[in-house]
Design a protein around this motif. Structure first.
Motif, PDB file in Angstrom:
ATOM      1  N   GLU A 472      -8.163   4.897  -3.470  1.00 47.43           N
ATOM      2  CA  GLU A 472      -6.757   5.305  -3.513  1.00 47.43           C
ATOM      3  C   GLU A 472      -5.918   4.467  -2.553  1.00 47.43           C
ATOM      4  OE1 GLU A 472      -4.107   9.355  -2.607  1.00 47.43           O
ATOM      5  OE2 GLU A 472      -6.278   9.334  -2.300  1.00 47.43           O
ATOM      6  N   ASP A 473      -6.469   4.211  -1.361  1.00 44.58           N
ATOM      7  CA  ASP A 473      -5.745   3.466  -0.332  1.00 44.58           C
ATOM      8  C   ASP A 473      -5.645   1.981  -0.663  1.00 44.58           C
ATOM      9  OD1 ASP A 473      -4.586   2.633   2.110  1.00 44.58           O
ATOM     10  OD2 ASP A 473      -6.569   2.382   3.012  1.00 44.58           O
ATOM     11  N   GLY A 476      -3.275   1.118  -3.102  1.00 44.21           N
ATOM     12  CA  GLY A 476      -1.982   1.714  -2.778  1.00 44.21           C
ATOM     13  C   GLY A 476      -1.421   1.116  -1.502  1.00 44.21           C
ATOM     14  N   GLU A 477      -1.405   1.899  -0.420  1.00 49.66           N
ATOM     15  CA  GLU A 477      -0.789   1.460   0.822  1.00 49.66           C
ATOM     16  C   GLU A 477      -1.592   0.377   1.535  1.00 49.66           C
ATOM     17  OE1 GLU A 477      -0.092   4.774   3.325  1.00 49.66           O
ATOM     18  OE2 GLU A 477       1.081   5.896   1.845  1.00 49.66           O
ATOM     19  N   GLN A 478      -2.903   0.323   1.314  1.00 51.08           N
ATOM     20  CA  GLN A 478      -3.797  -0.666   1.928  1.00 51.08           C
ATOM     21  C   GLN A 478      -3.795  -0.543   3.461  1.00 51.08           C
ATOM     22  OE1 GLN A 478      -2.690  -4.480   0.222  1.00 51.08           O
ATOM     23  NE2 GLN A 478      -3.590  -3.932  -1.769  1.00 51.08           N
ATOM     24  N   ARG A 479      -3.809   0.699   3.931  1.00 49.96           N
ATOM     25  CA  ARG A 479      -3.877   0.942   5.373  1.00 49.96           C
ATOM     26  C   ARG A 479      -5.173   0.417   5.976  1.00 49.96           C
ATOM     27  NH1 ARG A 479      -4.732   5.750   6.454  1.00 49.96           N
ATOM     28  NH2 ARG A 479      -5.080   6.569   4.351  1.00 49.96           N
ATOM     29  N   ALA A 482      -4.466  -3.062   6.895  1.00 47.97           N
ATOM     30  CA  ALA A 482      -3.461  -3.153   7.966  1.00 47.97           C
ATOM     31  C   ALA A 482      -4.033  -2.716   9.305  1.00 47.97           C
ATOM     32  CB  ALA A 482      -2.242  -2.297   7.608  1.00 47.97           C
ATOM     33  N   ASP A 483      -4.935  -1.742   9.297  1.00 44.16           N
ATOM     34  CA  ASP A 483      -5.521  -1.243  10.546  1.00 44.16           C
ATOM     35  C   ASP A 483      -6.721  -2.056  11.003  1.00 44.16           C
ATOM     36  OD1 ASP A 483      -3.618   0.713  10.628  1.00 44.16           O
ATOM     37  OD2 ASP A 483      -4.908   2.321   9.862  1.00 44.16           O
ATOM     38  N   THR A 506      -0.149   6.409  -8.445  1.00 47.55           N
ATOM     39  CA  THR A 506      -0.569   7.033  -7.184  1.00 47.55           C
ATOM     40  C   THR A 506      -0.978   8.482  -7.429  1.00 47.55           C
ATOM     41  OG1 THR A 506       0.929   5.612  -5.943  1.00 47.55           O
ATOM     42  CG2 THR A 506       0.182   7.632  -4.851  1.00 47.55           C
ATOM     43  N   TYR A 696     -11.655   7.349   7.179  1.00 48.76           N
ATOM     44  CA  TYR A 696     -10.879   8.256   6.313  1.00 48.76           C
ATOM     45  C   TYR A 696     -11.133   9.734   6.611  1.00 48.76           C
ATOM     46  CZ  TYR A 696      -9.607   4.235   3.452  1.00 48.76           C
ATOM     47  OH  TYR A 696      -9.104   3.041   3.018  1.00 48.76           O
TER      48      TYR A 696
END
Length: 848
Positions: A472-473, A476-479, A482-483, A506, A696
Motif C-alpha cells: 500500500e505504501d 502510494g506515499e512511499q514513506r 523517504a524514511d 488508494t 510498519y
C-alpha cells in the motif's frame, strides 16, 4: 598401569518445585537432612552437589551416583521438591537466583555481578586418579581435542529463561564467561600451572584456586584430573559413558607420554571454536574432527570414531563392551537436549519438559524402557518430525505408523494404485512424456499440533499485515523510501515492481491471498523461506490430498480436533467479497492450458466464483467488467494468470489487460492480487521483511527468515562467490525450485557455472544459508524412508488492522524427491495430506 585411574564424580542437581516447575531455593533445608561428607551447597540455593566415593569400575560409579541421588530425592520429598540433573532447568529464570549465604559467595557476587546471578546452571565433573600433578598437567593438554565429543554427549540445556536458546548446551556458553574458564594454553609442568594460577589470583580477577574453572584441571584437593566441561546428565548411564571415555582418554595420553610420542598443542581459538560447535548442536549437529586442520563431521561419526580410537585402552580397563553399548544407545535415543525438545514439540509446554527431566533423573540409570512400537528399518535422522531417537515414533504419529508397520507390500501397492486412480479420475494430473501422470499423494500424512499452528498463525498474520502495508505504501506515499528503510533502487529495481501498480486506487487491498513457504530445521524451529503474493498456488492440491486420503484410507485414525481444510473455500469467498464492487465474484484463469487449471476449477467451484477465461470478459465504455456469455457485471476478479495483466489480450488481439486495469483504476472492479503485488515475492526484498514488520507494525518479528545475501551488494557478492559451494543460490524471480543450486550437494562444475552467472548478472541472484530441513517418513515403494519437507500456507487479507488477516485452515506439505534436499512444487512432485490439529485437540487420538 602406572596411573591410579580411579573414578569419582560430582553432580550438581537442580531443585525444582513439583507444583510450579520453577527452581526451588531450599538447598539449606534439604542439606540439613543429608551427611556433609557426600553432599554440599553450591553458589545458588537452588542446587545441591553430590560427591561420590572413590571407585575403580564403571559399575561402582553407577551405583554411587544412584545412591546419592536417592538420598537427595528422599530428603527433598518433604519439601515438595524434585531434582533434575541437567545443565539448565527448563523453567529457570534470572529472577530465581538466590545466593547461598557465605562470605566467599557474597564476595563473588559483589565482584562479578550479573555473571554470578546468571549461574543457574549445573554440571557433571568426573575425576580420574593420576599419580602426580606433572603427569596430570601433561595429560590434560593432550586430551583437549576429545573434549567436544564429551560435551556433545552430555548436552542437556537447550532451555534457559524459559525459552529455547538454539543451543544444545547453553550452560557451557554461560560457563565460558568466567575469566578463568576454557583452555589454559601450553604448560610444561605442574609448576607452570601453579604459576599461572598464582598470576590469576594476584591479578585480583579470581579470588582463589577453587576458581580455576578450566575445561580440565588437576584437582585442588585430590590426586586426580578433573573433567569440567559437561552438562548434568539426567540419565546416569550417560554420565557413565562419559566417565568411561574420559578415563580411557587419560590412559591413552599416559601411554603416549611414556612412549615419548610428541604432541602438537591445539590452538586455543580452535579449541574454543570446537567447544562452541559442540554446545551449539550437541549430538544433532556437527563436531570439529580434532585433526591438524579441523573440519566439521556429523556428531554421531565423531562419537563412533572416539570409541574406536580408544578401544585398546577401554579393553585394558575392562570397559569396552559397556562403553560401546552405551554409546550405541545414546546415539539411538539422542542427548537429553534432543529428548527435551521432542517433549516440548508434542504440546508446546515447558511443564512437559520439566516432568521429563525430573522423571529421568529420579528413574533407572538407563532410562525408561520405551513402550512405543519401533520401526527397526527406518533410517532415523535428527529433525525427523514423526520418528524420534531409537526409531521410536513420536506420540502424535504412533497410531498412524502402527497401521503401516508390518503392512504387506502387496497392500501398500494396492493403496498406491487406488490413490493414483483417484487422482486420475479427478483430473489431478500433470503432463509427462506425452501422457498424463497422476500427482503423487503420499499415504502417510503430516501432523501439525495445535500449539505449532497457533504459533505459526501469529507469526504469519503479522508478516501478512506488514507486507500489505508495504505494498500500500510503496505504490502510494512511499514513506518506506523517504524514511531510508529501503533505497529507491532496491524497490524500483526489484523484479516484482510494476509501474501499473501505481494506478490501483488508494485503500485497495493489493494481496488478498498471500502464500508463505516455511521449513522446520533439525531443532524444530520454523523459518519462513519465501513469500508469494502474486499468484500463490497449492490450496486446491491440499484439499485434494485430504479427499484422496479419505477415499483410499478411511480407516486411518484421525486425531481429535482435526481441522477441515475445506474451510478455505468460504474464507476465499468472504475475502473477495470484502473488497468487491457490485457484481459477481470471479476467478480469471488462462484456461485448461494452465498448469494450475485443476486448482482454478476446484477453487472456483468450491468458493462459488465464476470461472472465466480472458475471451469470456469484456469491458464496456463505462469501464464495467462483464461476462460475455451472460452480460452479468463482475465486481471482483481473482487474478490467476500465468503472465502479467498488461500482456493479456482477447481473441481479437485487443488489450484486455489494459482495459481491466483501467476499470480497476476507476473503481469499477476489484482486482485481487493486483499488478505489482509480486513485489513482495522478490527474493532480494525477502530479507527486508523483518525490517518492514518493525517499521510498519512496531513489533518484533515472531517468525525468523533464513539468512539471505544480496549479490547486487559488492561486499556480499564477494562473500557469496567465495562460499558458493556452501550456500543455496537462486534467482530473485524464481518459482517452483527453478534455478536453485544447493552448493554442498552440487558438482564442482555446477558451482563454478553459478559463480560465473552471479558475477555476470549479480542483480539476478540471491544466496541463502543452507537449512537442515526436517523430514517425514515417506513411501519409497513399500518402504518408508525419511524425506525432506516444506510447508505452504495461506493468509487471507481484508485489510491491515488486527483481525483483518486470517490464516486459512489448510496447508500443503511438499516432499523432496528421493535422495534430494530440494523441495519444490514442480509437476511430478510428491505432496502429503497435512493434518492440522486445533489447539486443545488430542494429537494421536481417534477422532473423526
Amino acid at each position: 598401569m602406572t596411573a591410579e585411574l580411579t573414578l569419582g564424580a560430582e553432580e550438581e542437581l537442580h531443585l525444582i518445585d513439583r507444583r510450579s516447575g520453577k527452581l526451588a531455593a531450599r538447598a539449606p533445608q534439604i542439606l540439613s537432612r543429608l551427611p556433609g561428607e557426600s553432599y554440599s551447597a553450591e553458589l545458588q540455593r537452588t542446587t545441591v552437589e553430590t560427591n561420590t566415593d572413590v571407585v575403580r569400575t564403571l559399575d561402582e560409579l553407577r551405583s554411587e551416583l544412584l545412591r546419592l541421588r536417592r538420598g537427595v530425592i528422599a530428603a527433598a520429598e518433604a519439601e515438595g521438591v524434585g531434582i533434575a540433573a541437567v545443565g539448565t532447568a527448563p523453567r529457570s529464570a534470572l529472577a530465581d537466583f538466590e545466593l547461598t549465604g557465605t562470605g566467599r559467595y557474597a564476595r563473588m557476587q559483589e565482584q562479578y555481578r550479573l555473571l554470578v546471578d546468571e549461574q543457574l546452571i549445573c554440571g557433571l565433573q568426573v575425576h580420574v586418579g593420576v599419580r602426580d600433578r606433572d603427569l596430570a598437567v601433561d595429560i590434560m593438554q593432550r586430551i583437549s581435542r576429545r573434549l567436544p565429543v564429551l560435551l556433545a554427549l552430555s548436552t542437556s540445556s537447550p532451555y534457559w529463561n524459559e525459552q529455547d536458546t538454539g543451543y544444545a548446551s547453553i550452560r557451557s556458553i554461560i560457563w565460558q564467561r568466567w575469566p578463568s574458564a576454557g583452555a589454559t594454553g601450553p604448560l610444561a609442568s605442574a609448576a607452570e600451572y601453579d604459576a599461572l594460577l598464582g598470576d590469576l589470583i594476584s591479578s585480583g580477577v579470581i579470588a582463589d584456586a577453587k576458581m580455576a574453572y578450566f575445561d580440565v584441571r588437576p584437582s585442588a584437593h585430590a590426586p586426580t584430573l578433573e573433567l569440567r566441561v559437561c552438562d548434568g546428565c539426567p540419565l546416569v548411564d550417560d554420565a557413565i559413558l562419559i566417565a568411561g571415555l574420559f578415563r580411557a582418554a587419560v590412559r591413552a595420553a599416559e601411554l603416549d607420554i611414556e612412549a615419548g610420542r610428541p604432541y602438537v598443542h591445539e590452538a586455543v581459538p580452535v579449541h574454543r571454536a570446537a567447544m562452541w560447535q559442540a554446545a551449539r548442536g550437541g549430538l544433532s549437529g556437527r563436531l570439529v574432527d580434532g585433526g591438524e586442520h579441523p573440519r566439521p563431521v556429523p556428531a554421531a561419526d565423531a562419537v563412533r570414531a572416539l570409541v574406536a580410537e580408544l578401544r585398546p585402552q577401554l579393553e585394558e580397563l575392562g570397559d569396552f563392551e559397556q562403553v560401546r553399548e552405551l554409546a550405541t544407545t545414546v546415539l539411538a535415543r539422542g542427548s537429553s537436549a534432543d529428548r527435551q525438545r521432542s517433549a516440548f514439540a508434542e504440546r508446546g509446554r515447558l511443564d512437559d519438559v520439566v516432568d521429563l527431566v525430573i522423571r529421568e533423573t529420579h528413574g533407572p540409570a538407563g532410562g525408561e524402557v520405551p513402550g512405543a512400537p519401533v520401526l527397526p528399518r527406518y533410517r532415523t535422522r535428527a529433525g525427523d518430525e514423526a520418528v524420534g531417537p531409537g526409531s521410536i515414533p513420536r506420540p502424535a504419529y504412533r497410531e498412524v505408523l502402527e497401521r503401516f508397520r508390518g503392512m504387506p507390500e502387496s497392500r501398500v501397492d494396492d493403496l498406491r494404485a487406488a490413490r493414483d486412480r483417484w487422482a486420475t479420475g479427478h483430473g489431478l494430473t500433470y503432463p509427462a512424456g506425452g501422457s498424463a501422470r497422476p500427482l503423487e499423494i503420499d499415504l502417510l500424512p503430516r501432523i501439525l499440533s495445535g500449539h505449532e499452528w497457533t504459533r505459526l498463525e501469529a507469526g504469519l498474520v503479522q508478516r501478512a499485515r506488514a507486507l500489505e502495508r508495504f505494498l500500500e505504501d510503496v505504490y502510494g506515499e512511499q514513506r518506506v523510501i523517504a524514511d531510508g528503510v529501503l533505497s529507491a533502487d532496491r524497490v524500483f529495481g526489484a523484479s516484482g515492481w510494476r509501474e501499473e501498480g501505481l494506478r490501483i486506487p488508494t485503500g485497495t487491498v493489493r494481496a488478498p491471498i498471500i502464500g508463505f513457504d516455511l521449513v522446520r530445521n533439525e531443532f524444530g524451529a520454523w523459518r519462513v523461506l519465501g513469500d508469494t503474493a502474486q499468484a500463490p498456488s497449492g490450496a486446491a492440491v491440499a484439499l485434494a490430498a485430504r479427499d484422496a486420503l479419505d477415499a483410499v484410507l478411511p480407516e486411518l485414525p484421525r486425531p481429535a480436533g482435526l481441522l477441515a481444510p475445506d474451510g478455505v473455500l468460504p474464507l476465499l469467498h468472504q475475502t473477495l467479497a470484502a473488497g468487491a464492487k457490485p457484481g459477481a465474484l470471479a476467478l480469471l484463469s488462462p484456461g485448461p492450458s494452465s498448469a494450475s487449471w485443476y486448482e482454478h476449477r476446484r477453487l472456483a467451484e468450491g468458493a462459488h466464483l465464476l470461472l472465466v477465461h480472458p475471451d469470456e470478459l469484456e469491458v464496456d465504455e463505462d469501464l464495467e467488467v462483464r461476462s460475455r456469455s451472460t452480460g452479468e457485471p463482475i465486481g471482483a476478479l481473482y487474478l490467476r494468470l500465468d503472465t502479467d495483466l498488461l500482456d493479456l489480450v482477447d481473441e481479437k488481439g485487443r488489450p484486455l489487460g489494459e482495459r481491466l486495469l483501467a476499470a480497476a483504476a476507476a473503481g469499477r472492479v476489484f482486482l485481487a492480487n493486483a499488478p505489482g503485488a509480486g513485489l513482495a515475492d522478490d527474493k532480494a526484498l525477502y530479507r527486508a521483511v523483518p525490517q518492514l514488520i518493525r517499521y510498519y507494525l512496531d513489533e518484533h518479528p515472531l517468525l525468523e527468515s533464513v539468512p539471505t545475501y544480496r549479490t547486487q551488494d559488492t561486499d556480499e557478492r564477494l562473500a557469496v562467490l567465495e562460499r558458493a559451494g556452501e550456500l543455496v543460490t537462486k534467482p530473485v524471480d524464481g518459482h517452483g525450485g527453478a534455478g536453485v543450486l544447493i552448493g554442498p550437494f552440487a558438482s564442482a562444475a555446477a558451482v563454478a557455472t553459478r559463480r560465473a552467472d552471479i558475477a555476470a548478472n549479480p542483480e539476478r541472484w540471491v544466496a541463502q544459508e543452507v537449512v537442515q530441513l526436517s523430514s517425514l517418513p515417506t513411501f519409497w515403494g513399500a518402504r518408508l524412508e525419511p524425506r525432506h519437507v516444506d510447508l505452504r500456507v495461506f493468509v487471507h487479507v481484508r485489510g491491515t488492522a488486527e483481525g483483518d488477516c486470517v490464516l486459512a485452515p489448510l496447508a500443503l506439505t511438499r516432499v523432496a524427491p528421493h535422495g534430494s534436499l530440494v523441495v519444490h512444487a514442480a509437476p511430478g512432485g510428491t505432496v502429503k495430506d497435512t493434518w492440522i490439529v486445533a489447539d486443545g485437540g488430542a494429537a494421536g487420538g481417534s477422532g473423526d
